[in-house]
Motif scaffolding. Sequence first.
Motif, PDB file in Angstrom:
ATOM      1  N   ALA A   1      18.403 -47.911  14.677  1.00 27.39           N
ATOM      2  CA  ALA A   1      19.956 -47.444  14.924  1.00 27.39           C
ATOM      3  C   ALA A   1      20.207 -48.063  16.186  1.00 27.39           C
ATOM      4  O   ALA A   1      21.505 -48.342  16.346  1.00 27.39           O
ATOM      5  CB  ALA A   1      19.680 -45.853  14.784  1.00 27.39           C
ATOM      6  N   PHE A   2      19.445 -48.112  17.301  1.00 21.38           N
ATOM      7  CA  PHE A   2      19.666 -48.594  18.625  1.00 21.38           C
ATOM      8  C   PHE A   2      20.306 -50.236  18.136  1.00 21.38           C
ATOM      9  O   PHE A   2      21.385 -50.320  18.804  1.00 21.38           O
ATOM     10  CB  PHE A   2      18.493 -48.787  19.486  1.00 21.38           C
ATOM     11  N   LEU A   3      19.638 -50.914  17.580  1.00 20.40           N
ATOM     12  CA  LEU A   3      20.066 -52.295  17.527  1.00 20.40           C
ATOM     13  C   LEU A   3      21.268 -52.530  16.905  1.00 20.40           C
ATOM     14  O   LEU A   3      22.102 -53.274  16.993  1.00 20.40           O
ATOM     15  CB  LEU A   3      19.179 -53.353  16.831  1.00 20.40           C
ATOM     16  N   ALA A   4      21.413 -51.638  16.082  1.00 26.12           N
ATOM     17  CA  ALA A   4      22.783 -51.418  15.074  1.00 26.12           C
ATOM     18  C   ALA A   4      23.952 -51.186  15.904  1.00 26.12           C
ATOM     19  O   ALA A   4      25.101 -51.984  15.912  1.00 26.12           O
ATOM     20  CB  ALA A   4      22.766 -50.394  13.901  1.00 26.12           C
ATOM     21  N   CYS A   5      23.838 -50.262  16.961  1.00 24.12           N
ATOM     22  CA  CYS A   5      24.691 -49.775  18.001  1.00 24.12           C
ATOM     23  C   CYS A   5      25.176 -51.140  18.829  1.00 24.12           C
ATOM     24  O   CYS A   5      26.323 -51.348  18.894  1.00 24.12           O
ATOM     25  CB  CYS A   5      24.175 -48.800  18.656  1.00 24.12           C
ATOM     26  N   LEU A   6      24.218 -51.777  19.228  1.00 23.99           N
ATOM     27  CA  LEU A   6      24.541 -52.960  20.162  1.00 23.99           C
ATOM     28  C   LEU A   6      25.152 -54.182  19.181  1.00 23.99           C
ATOM     29  O   LEU A   6      26.024 -54.623  19.665  1.00 23.99           O
ATOM     30  CB  LEU A   6      23.157 -53.654  20.573  1.00 23.99           C
ATOM     31  N   MET A   7      24.783 -54.281  18.051  1.00 30.73           N
ATOM     32  CA  MET A   7      25.464 -55.322  17.102  1.00 30.73           C
ATOM     33  C   MET A   7      26.891 -54.953  16.836  1.00 30.73           C
ATOM     34  O   MET A   7      27.729 -55.696  17.145  1.00 30.73           O
ATOM     35  CB  MET A   7      24.574 -55.418  15.604  1.00 30.73           C
ATOM     36  N   GLU A   8      27.049 -53.560  16.836  1.00 29.12           N
ATOM     37  CA  GLU A   8      28.542 -52.957  16.577  1.00 29.12           C
ATOM     38  C   GLU A   8      29.316 -53.331  17.662  1.00 29.12           C
ATOM     39  O   GLU A   8      30.523 -53.819  17.701  1.00 29.12           O
ATOM     40  CB  GLU A   8      28.507 -51.643  16.114  1.00 29.12           C
ATOM     41  N   LYS A   9      28.676 -53.145  18.894  1.00 26.02           N
ATOM     42  CA  LYS A   9      29.410 -53.304  20.327  1.00 26.02           C
ATOM     43  C   LYS A   9      29.729 -54.700  20.554  1.00 26.02           C
ATOM     44  O   LYS A   9      30.826 -55.092  21.031  1.00 26.02           O
ATOM     45  CB  LYS A   9      28.418 -52.680  21.518  1.00 26.02           C
ATOM     46  N   LEU A  10      28.795 -55.664  19.897  1.00 28.08           N
ATOM     47  CA  LEU A  10      29.238 -56.950  20.101  1.00 28.08           C
ATOM     48  C   LEU A  10      30.284 -57.616  19.197  1.00 28.08           C
ATOM     49  O   LEU A  10      31.256 -58.183  19.674  1.00 28.08           O
ATOM     50  CB  LEU A  10      27.863 -57.855  19.847  1.00 28.08           C
ATOM     51  N   ALA A  11      30.219 -57.048  17.759  1.00 24.93           N
ATOM     52  CA  ALA A  11      31.398 -57.124  17.114  1.00 24.93           C
ATOM     53  C   ALA A  11      32.550 -56.701  17.428  1.00 24.93           C
ATOM     54  O   ALA A  11      33.544 -57.418  17.633  1.00 24.93           O
ATOM     55  CB  ALA A  11      31.002 -56.547  15.705  1.00 24.93           C
ATOM     56  N   ASP A  12      32.453 -55.393  18.143  1.00 21.42           N
ATOM     57  CA  ASP A  12      33.826 -54.964  18.476  1.00 21.42           C
ATOM     58  C   ASP A  12      34.270 -55.494  19.663  1.00 21.42           C
ATOM     59  O   ASP A  12      35.611 -55.806  20.026  1.00 21.42           O
ATOM     60  CB  ASP A  12      33.473 -53.293  19.077  1.00 21.42           C
ATOM     61  N   ALA A  13      33.313 -56.062  20.827  1.00 22.11           N
ATOM     62  CA  ALA A  13      34.041 -56.967  21.815  1.00 22.11           C
ATOM     63  C   ALA A  13      34.653 -58.162  21.214  1.00 22.11           C
ATOM     64  O   ALA A  13      35.536 -58.650  21.914  1.00 22.11           O
ATOM     65  CB  ALA A  13      32.713 -57.046  22.883  1.00 22.11           C
ATOM     66  N   ALA A  14      34.059 -58.904  20.518  1.00 20.93           N
ATOM     67  CA  ALA A  14      34.589 -59.938  19.837  1.00 20.93           C
ATOM     68  C   ALA A  14      36.105 -59.821  19.548  1.00 20.93           C
ATOM     69  O   ALA A  14      37.025 -60.749  19.427  1.00 20.93           O
ATOM     70  CB  ALA A  14      33.685 -60.598  18.713  1.00 20.93           C
ATOM     71  N   VAL A  15      36.288 -58.699  18.631  1.00 22.19           N
ATOM     72  CA  VAL A  15      37.495 -58.355  17.902  1.00 22.19           C
ATOM     73  C   VAL A  15      38.440 -58.049  19.339  1.00 22.19           C
ATOM     74  O   VAL A  15      39.491 -58.728  19.033  1.00 22.19           O
ATOM     75  CB  VAL A  15      37.365 -57.264  17.218  1.00 22.19           C
ATOM     76  N   GLU A  16      38.096 -57.392  20.206  1.00 21.61           N
ATOM     77  CA  GLU A  16      38.714 -57.072  21.404  1.00 21.61           C
ATOM     78  C   GLU A  16      39.393 -58.231  22.227  1.00 21.61           C
ATOM     79  O   GLU A  16      40.696 -58.427  22.205  1.00 21.61           O
ATOM     80  CB  GLU A  16      38.175 -55.998  22.282  1.00 21.61           C
ATOM     81  N   GLU A  17      38.491 -59.292  22.422  1.00 20.75           N
ATOM     82  CA  GLU A  17      38.590 -60.176  23.162  1.00 20.75           C
ATOM     83  C   GLU A  17      39.470 -61.433  22.452  1.00 20.75           C
ATOM     84  O   GLU A  17      40.084 -62.304  23.183  1.00 20.75           O
ATOM     85  CB  GLU A  17      37.376 -60.822  23.642  1.00 20.75           C
ATOM     86  N   THR A  18      39.287 -61.419  21.390  1.00 21.79           N
ATOM     87  CA  THR A  18      39.785 -62.620  20.326  1.00 21.79           C
ATOM     88  C   THR A  18      40.664 -62.283  19.314  1.00 21.79           C
ATOM     89  O   THR A  18      41.138 -63.225  18.554  1.00 21.79           O
ATOM     90  CB  THR A  18      38.749 -63.506  19.753  1.00 21.79           C
ATOM     91  N   GLN A  19      40.819 -60.889  18.866  1.00 19.71           N
ATOM     92  CA  GLN A  19      41.661 -60.304  17.690  1.00 19.71           C
ATOM     93  C   GLN A  19      41.195 -61.148  16.471  1.00 19.71           C
ATOM     94  O   GLN A  19      41.815 -61.319  15.493  1.00 19.71           O
ATOM     95  CB  GLN A  19      43.289 -60.937  17.862  1.00 19.71           C
ATOM     96  N   LEU A  20      39.806 -61.483  16.316  1.00 22.12           N
ATOM     97  CA  LEU A  20      39.069 -61.964  15.215  1.00 22.12           C
ATOM     98  C   LEU A  20      39.239 -60.853  14.358  1.00 22.12           C
ATOM     99  O   LEU A  20      38.850 -59.561  14.870  1.00 22.12           O
ATOM    100  CB  LEU A  20      37.341 -62.304  15.452  1.00 22.12           C
ATOM    101  N   PRO A  21      39.488 -60.794  13.120  1.00 16.52           N
ATOM    102  CA  PRO A  21      39.322 -59.467  11.960  1.00 16.52           C
ATOM    103  C   PRO A  21      38.044 -58.843  12.216  1.00 16.52           C
ATOM    104  O   PRO A  21      37.028 -59.477  12.099  1.00 16.52           O
ATOM    105  CB  PRO A  21      39.758 -60.250  10.550  1.00 16.52           C
ATOM    106  N   ARG A  22      38.138 -57.624  12.416  1.00 14.13           N
ATOM    107  CA  ARG A  22      36.926 -56.575  12.417  1.00 14.13           C
ATOM    108  C   ARG A  22      35.917 -56.960  11.250  1.00 14.13           C
ATOM    109  O   ARG A  22      34.446 -56.909  11.520  1.00 14.13           O
ATOM    110  CB  ARG A  22      37.232 -55.176  12.504  1.00 14.13           C
ATOM    111  N   GLU A  23      36.583 -57.211   9.983  1.00 18.74           N
ATOM    112  CA  GLU A  23      35.550 -57.173   8.812  1.00 18.74           C
ATOM    113  C   GLU A  23      34.744 -58.575   9.127  1.00 18.74           C
ATOM    114  O   GLU A  23      33.409 -58.609   8.494  1.00 18.74           O
ATOM    115  CB  GLU A  23      36.575 -57.465   7.795  1.00 18.74           C
ATOM    116  N   THR A  24      35.372 -59.454   9.474  1.00 21.60           N
ATOM    117  CA  THR A  24      34.659 -60.734   9.614  1.00 21.60           C
ATOM    118  C   THR A  24      33.803 -60.846  10.675  1.00 21.60           C
ATOM    119  O   THR A  24      32.418 -61.318  10.550  1.00 21.60           O
ATOM    120  CB  THR A  24      35.878 -61.932  10.078  1.00 21.60           C
ATOM    121  N   ALA A  25      33.876 -60.041  11.780  1.00 23.92           N
ATOM    122  CA  ALA A  25      33.167 -59.795  13.149  1.00 23.92           C
ATOM    123  C   ALA A  25      31.758 -59.039  12.635  1.00 23.92           C
ATOM    124  O   ALA A  25      30.709 -59.539  12.782  1.00 23.92           O
ATOM    125  CB  ALA A  25      33.791 -59.149  14.015  1.00 23.92           C
ATOM    126  N   LEU A  26      32.091 -58.077  11.707  1.00 20.24           N
ATOM    127  CA  LEU A  26      30.751 -57.244  11.273  1.00 20.24           C
ATOM    128  C   LEU A  26      29.985 -57.982  10.362  1.00 20.24           C
ATOM    129  O   LEU A  26      28.876 -57.904  10.250  1.00 20.24           O
ATOM    130  CB  LEU A  26      31.280 -56.111  10.528  1.00 20.24           C
TER     131      LEU A  26
END
Length: 278
Positions: free
Chosen positions: A174-199
Amino acid sequence: MTYGFIGIGNMGRTLIEAFIEAGTCKPSELIIHNRTKNKAEQLAKTYPGLRVASDNRETVRESSVFFLCVKPGEFRNVLQEIRDVTQSDQIAVSITSPVMISDLEAWLSCRIAKIIPSIANRVCAGNSLFVPGTRLTKEDETYLWDLFRTISQPILVDEQHTRVASDLASCSPAFLACLMEKLADAAVEETQLPRETALSLVTQMAHGLGQLLTKGNFTLKSLQEHVAVPGGITREGLNLLNRNTGPVFNELIRLTHAKYENDIQKVQNSLFPKVKNN
Ligand SMILES: NC(=O)c1ccc[n+]([C@@H]2O[C@H](COP(=O)([O-])OP(=O)(O)OC[C@H]3O[C@@H](n4cnc5c(N)ncnc54)[C@H](OP(=O)(O)O)[C@@H]3O)[C@@H](O)[C@H]2O)c1
């Protein structure tokens, strides 16, 4: 051999599904009970042959090994219900860290083991933390070890280290899944990469990472060195992570241990309430 399960919540169900799908046991070798009976009945519909007991006492009476898959605060009720039907040659397996083996041995006449699983055991991966009780024979230990080896890599752990070992083996998915989700969300926020692709990218990365560490001869250290060439982008990123993340993991371990101490105290008070002197 009949296996009993008391508590068909997240982990009770996960263990049953893993044991059946790994071919460790047939549904007809299982008898289960849950406070809300419907949950047990739903599982029995998925696995024809699996029996739903009318109560916890029947579950224990009918099984050689039974699993206690309830939360710490629910132990007293269960132990009170089953204590006079347990037999000395049965084995009770608790999957919960803050309920001490010595306390279970004080309540029940049977043999006790604490074996803490991980959600990763659902796909026959990850560790299970193995803490034998004092009444287990060598044969019992081998038997339980082999049972859990069908769905996990059992690892012998001192009871005093079950919390920290659970943090790493059972909570960390759960901890690492949380970190991975945060990494994906940051990528989406910073670059507008589609969230589905990031995940999808971080999920497939994690799958590959697991394989590299378990089958690819990499260690955590050698993997970082392999990817982070000097002067490259990954090295810059690792430097930033090393500068900024250290204390949060110490805080995390301190936090789980503070909650653990609190849980141990609550369990002790519920299993052995102090008599008030007037
Ligand atoms: N989740 C994990 O990844 C994980 C990993 C390792 C260890 N554990 C440990 O496993 C234990 C259970 O966790 P969980 O996530 O499975 O919790 P959970 O989903 O809340 O499941 C507990 C189940 O126990 C049932 N229950 C409560 N009292 C009962 C009683 N007197 N008789 C029969 N059934 C009863 C509950 O029934 P109701 O439906 O009526 O609420 C519920 O279905 C916890 O101590 C946890 O620390 C969990």
